[in-house]
Design a protein around this motif. Structure first.
Motif, short mmCIF file in Angstrom:
data_model
loop_
_atom_site.label_atom_id
_atom_site.label_comp_id
_atom_site.label_asym_id
_atom_site.label_seq_id
_atom_site.Cartn_x
_atom_site.Cartn_y
_atom_site.Cartn_z
N UNK B 325 -11.44 0.60 -5.47
CA UNK B 325 -12.72 0.93 -6.09
C UNK B 325 -12.79 2.41 -6.46
N UNK B 326 -11.81 3.17 -6.04
CA UNK B 326 -11.74 4.58 -6.45
C UNK B 326 -10.84 4.68 -7.69
N UNK B 327 -11.45 5.00 -8.83
CA UNK B 327 -10.68 4.95 -10.08
C UNK B 327 -9.53 5.96 -10.11
N UNK B 328 -9.71 7.10 -9.43
CA UNK B 328 -8.67 8.11 -9.44
C UNK B 328 -7.43 7.59 -8.71
N UNK B 329 -7.69 7.07 -7.54
CA UNK B 329 -6.60 6.55 -6.73
C UNK B 329 -5.90 5.40 -7.46
N UNK B 331 -5.76 4.85 -10.66
CA UNK B 331 -4.98 5.37 -11.80
C UNK B 331 -3.64 5.90 -11.32
N UNK B 332 -3.67 6.60 -10.19
CA UNK B 332 -2.42 7.19 -9.68
C UNK B 332 -1.44 6.12 -9.19
N UNK B 335 0.05 4.53 -12.11
CA UNK B 335 1.02 5.43 -12.75
C UNK B 335 2.37 5.37 -12.04
N UNK B 336 2.33 5.50 -10.73
CA UNK B 336 3.58 5.47 -9.97
C UNK B 336 4.31 4.13 -10.15
N UNK B 339 5.73 3.75 -13.66
CA UNK B 339 6.89 4.63 -13.81
C UNK B 339 8.14 3.98 -13.18
N UNK B 370 -11.09 -0.66 2.16
CA UNK B 370 -12.53 -0.42 2.10
C UNK B 370 -13.04 -0.54 0.67
N UNK B 399 -7.01 3.91 5.14
CA UNK B 399 -7.05 5.30 5.59
C UNK B 399 -6.50 5.42 7.00
N UNK B 401 -7.77 6.56 9.54
CA UNK B 401 -8.73 6.25 10.58
C UNK B 401 -8.71 4.77 10.97
N UNK B 420 -3.22 5.59 3.46
CA UNK B 420 -3.69 6.47 2.40
C UNK B 420 -4.08 7.79 3.03
#
Lengths: 127, 639
Positions: B325-329, B331-332, B335-336, B339, B370, B399, B401, B420
């Protein structure tokens, strides 16, 4: 127990070394990667900030903690370390039910996010 | 009845091959559960509910079958109450067959297209059932869905040979049924009927399948079966118009539907079909409706939608669904992975991920733990309980935790978990480990297929050997031995059930002259050609045999004298009009004698004797004719 007050001002708005690593990751294939990620982050965090304010108004500690947790992870990814630090504190306050502190942190977070936005704009201009 | 009787033997052998399209998982559980007569509604609904995708489909069809949309059906038990537990069971079985057999080893067989067209038949059958009454719409749907299951079965059991069958039929212009019988010793209609019986689906389904392409309807075991058979034939005629958006030229005639309704019905079916195609992720929905004839305005508004077709990428990469749900994560991660040569599908919520998993059939799912609404563990559990997704390799990201709670992820069915924020090289290494596991599983699966293939080939050989002893080498028709045995069997069934049975004895006219004047080569040719013509004329349940010489016997179970005479007359005409001619351009003709089982003539010998006598009467009356009665008594003759 009160959470020790950290010094978010000590953390950079945007960590240039993280951005450099991301730029390297994008390489020649995706030169716009850093810009894209920051854009994604800012969009997402605006939405989440609103969620945080809602959760605060409802006194929903669990909601606060969860959103702060997610935001911490994405801010770390783009090098928004000040935001990440505030999120960490906020998560701790929320879990401990320190509502007043949490409210402070949310305001702080809004400022830190605005700073990221400004820095992003600046980076764009510089590019 | 007949389908079951006749294909009973091959089915046993085919089952050994283990390659039949068969219900798996939930479908199998339902099948086992409902083998007897005494299963309850609770049993069936409980099993169905364990598969969310199947549940959704049942609810869909239940709601589409109800007239008042104000009270939608929201649970399987409601659906079972509304539609009847048997109908629900049949739909569930039908769909578990769809989902388990979406691709396969037969290169020339277009699996996706197969299901798209079966679905069109299903939708058409359901719509027709709603229009004409007398057939349960849900049963009509299921019967339509399985209308061509025999083809799928043949393609699954004999991928290589069936490619050859299809080549002969499509390129060589041979009849598909004949090519199937020649290469595989069984055709798709026979096998389809046998499978329907095998799965315990209603006998009326088998009857409908058997009479679906017959030139004249078979004798129906019940009025319901007759209605269903009639309806299926119409649905089959209608289906191409539905999948082509009504653009395939002439609309079929002879439907139990007035012309004014037809346009509306087709339009509604098409919308329905596109909807189902989307639900089942068939590529049909992505195909443009071709331009051209649009009979009604309704069709122009028919929805078209773009469904990305699931593709299996060649080369080393996996198809991976990444969920965060985290778009940044997200996207990364994407990408990996891309690749590293993987194909990545992205989803930002658990629900989106579930849909994407069904649509794209990824080999691996990497999901965050989560997430709001449906978290990673819930997603994992849902995937594990969904037929199509059960085998996917799932990695849960979490995570630090939650590290201590990793065991919960495994309990939920995860294959692997990963911390993560992640170090990309480590993540890729984990994906690599997963990839080896996936490839190993796929290898095992393919070995199993090869083994099953060998068993299947053996069973073809066995069938061929057995068939050889019963087949006339020249005409490839069943021989005298088989003919007498078949007649005996059919006669005893007819006697026991007090149903009609007739035989047609056939003799080629002037055959001796052909041999004498043109040599045996020409004689053989005439025999073969005549056999082919006869074979093409009879109903499915009839058996054409070569008794010997230029003599043939057709056994027609269920046919009275009148029916059998009509068949004989059709055969006579067809042979006379066939292009084979010899000598002075005189065509090959036949004389036929027809006899039916009746009091005083109810043994194999009696029947053959009466038929034989009538052949001679036909010959005596000038040949090229059918005789079905004995001459009037002597006093009438002299008058």
């Amino acid at each position: 127990m009160r959470v020790p007050v950290s010094q978010p001002q000590a953390d950079p708005v945007l960590d240039l070394s993280v951005l450099a690593a991301l730029r390297e990751l994008g390489g020649v294939d995706e030169p716009g990667l850093v810009d894209e990620l920051l854009e994604l982050f800012l969009q997402d965090s605006t939405r989440r900030l609103a969620n945080l304010e809602d959760a605060l108004a409802r006194g929903d500690g669990l909601g606060l903690a969860r959103t702060a947790h997610t935001l911490r992870s994405s801010s770390t990814n783009v090098g928004a370390l000040r935001v990440a630090r505030i999120c960490m504190d906020l998560e701790a306050c929320a879990r401990d039910g320190e509502v007043r502190d949490a409210a402070l942190r949310v305001r702080e977070l809004a400022r830190a996010l605005a700073a990221v936005r400004a820095a992003h704009t600046q980076l764009r201009r510089a590019a | 009845m007949n389908g079951k009787e006749r294909a009973g033997k091959p089915i046993e052998e085919l089952k050994l091959a283990g390659n039949l399209p068969s219900p798996t998982g939930v479908g199998l559980a339902i099948l086992e559960l409902t083998r007897g007569e005494d299963y309850s509604m609770g049993d069936v609904t409980r099993v169905i509910q364990t598969d969310p995708a199947l549940t959704g489909r049942i609810l869909r069809i239940a709601n589409s079958a109800v007239s008042s949309p104000s009270q939608p059906i929201t649970s399987v038990s409601q659906a079972a109450m509304r539609l009847g537990v048997r109908s629900v069971r049949n739909v569930a079985l039908g769909f578990s067959l769809v989902s388990g057999n979406r691709s396969g080893g037969c290169r020339s067989f277009d699996y996706e297209r197969y299901w798209a067209s079966s679905l069109a038949v299903a939708v058409a059958a359901q719509a027709l059932a709603e229009e004409v009454r007398g057939v349960t719409p849900t049963d009509a749907f299921t019967c339509g869905l399985l209308s061509d299951i025999g083809s799928l079965a043949l393609a699954s059991i004999h991928p290589e040979r069936y490619s050859e069958v299809l080549r002969r039929a499509h390129v060589g212009g041979e009849s598909l049924l004949l090519a199937e019988r020649e290469l595989l010793d069984i055709d798709h209609v026979q096998l389809g009927c046998a499978l329907i019986s095998e799965w315990g689906l209603p006998e009326s389904f088998a009857h409908a399948l058997a009479s679906s392409d017959a030139r004249e309807p078979e004798v129906a075991p019940s009025p319901e079966a007759q209605r269903l058979a009639r309806l299926l034939r119409q649905a089959l005629a209608l289906a191409p118009h539905i999948s082509a958006g009504g653009a395939t030229g002439e609309l079929p005639e002879g439907l139990d539907l007035d012309a004014a309704r037809l346009g509306t019905v087709i339009a509604r079916c098409r919308a329905d079909w596109l909807d189902w195609s989307r639900t089942l992720q068939l590529p049909s929905a992505a195909r443009e409706p071709s331009a051209g004839l649009v009979p009604t305005a309704g069709l122009e508004g028919a929805p078209t939608c773009a469904v990305t077709q699931a593709r299996r990428k060649p080369g080393s990469g996996l198809r991976i669904l990444a969920v965060d749900d985290d778009p940044v994560s997200l996207r990364l991660i994407a990408l990996h992975l891309s690749r590293a040569g993987h194909e990545v599908i992205r989803a930002t919520t658990g629900r989106e991920a579930l849909l994407a998993a069904l649509e794209h059939a990824p080999q691996m799912v990497i999901t965050d733990w989560m997430m709001p609404d449906m978290d990673g563990l819930e997603l994992c559990r849902t995937l594990r309980s969904t037929e199509e997704c059960r085998g996917m390799y799932v990695i849960v990201l979490t995570g630090r935790d939650r590290e201590s709670r990793a065991v919960e992820a495994f309990d939920a069915g995860a294959d692997e978990y990963f911390l993560k924020p992640f170090e990309s090289r480590l993540l890729l290494a984990r994906v690599g480990v997963g990839q080896r596991t996936i490839e190993l599983r796929e290898q095992v699966e393919s070995d199993r297929r090869i083994q099953a293939q060998q068993v299947a080939d053996m069973s073809v050989l066995n069938r061929k050997l057995e068939a050889a002893a019963m087949t006339d080498v020249l005409t490839r028709l069943p021989n005298r031995r088989f003919a007498l045995r078949r007649l005996e069997e059919d006669l005893s069934i007819a006697l026991a059930s007090d149903t009609a049975l007739s035989v047609v004895m056939i003799d080629i006219d002037y055959f001796k002259l052909v041999n004498d004047e043109h040599g045996h080569g020409m004689g053989d040719l005439v025999l073969r050609e005549t056999a082919n013509v006869l074979r093409g004329i009879v109903r499915r349940e009839d058996t054409v045999c070569r008794l010997g010489g230029e003599e043939f016997l057709v056994v027609c179970p269920g046919a009275n004298l009148e029916h059998a005479t009509a068949t004989a007359e059709r055969m006579r005409r067809a042979v006379a009009h066939h292009v084979i001619s010899f000598g002075y351009g005189r065509p090959v003709t036949i004389s036929a004698g027809v006899a039916q089982r009746e009091e005083g003539a109810d043994s194999v010998d009696d029947l053959l004797r009466v038929a034989d006598r009538r052949v001679y009467l036909a010959k005596a009356a000038g040949r090229d004719q059918v005789c079905s009665e004995d001459p009037p008594p002597p006093h009438a003759k002299s008058a």
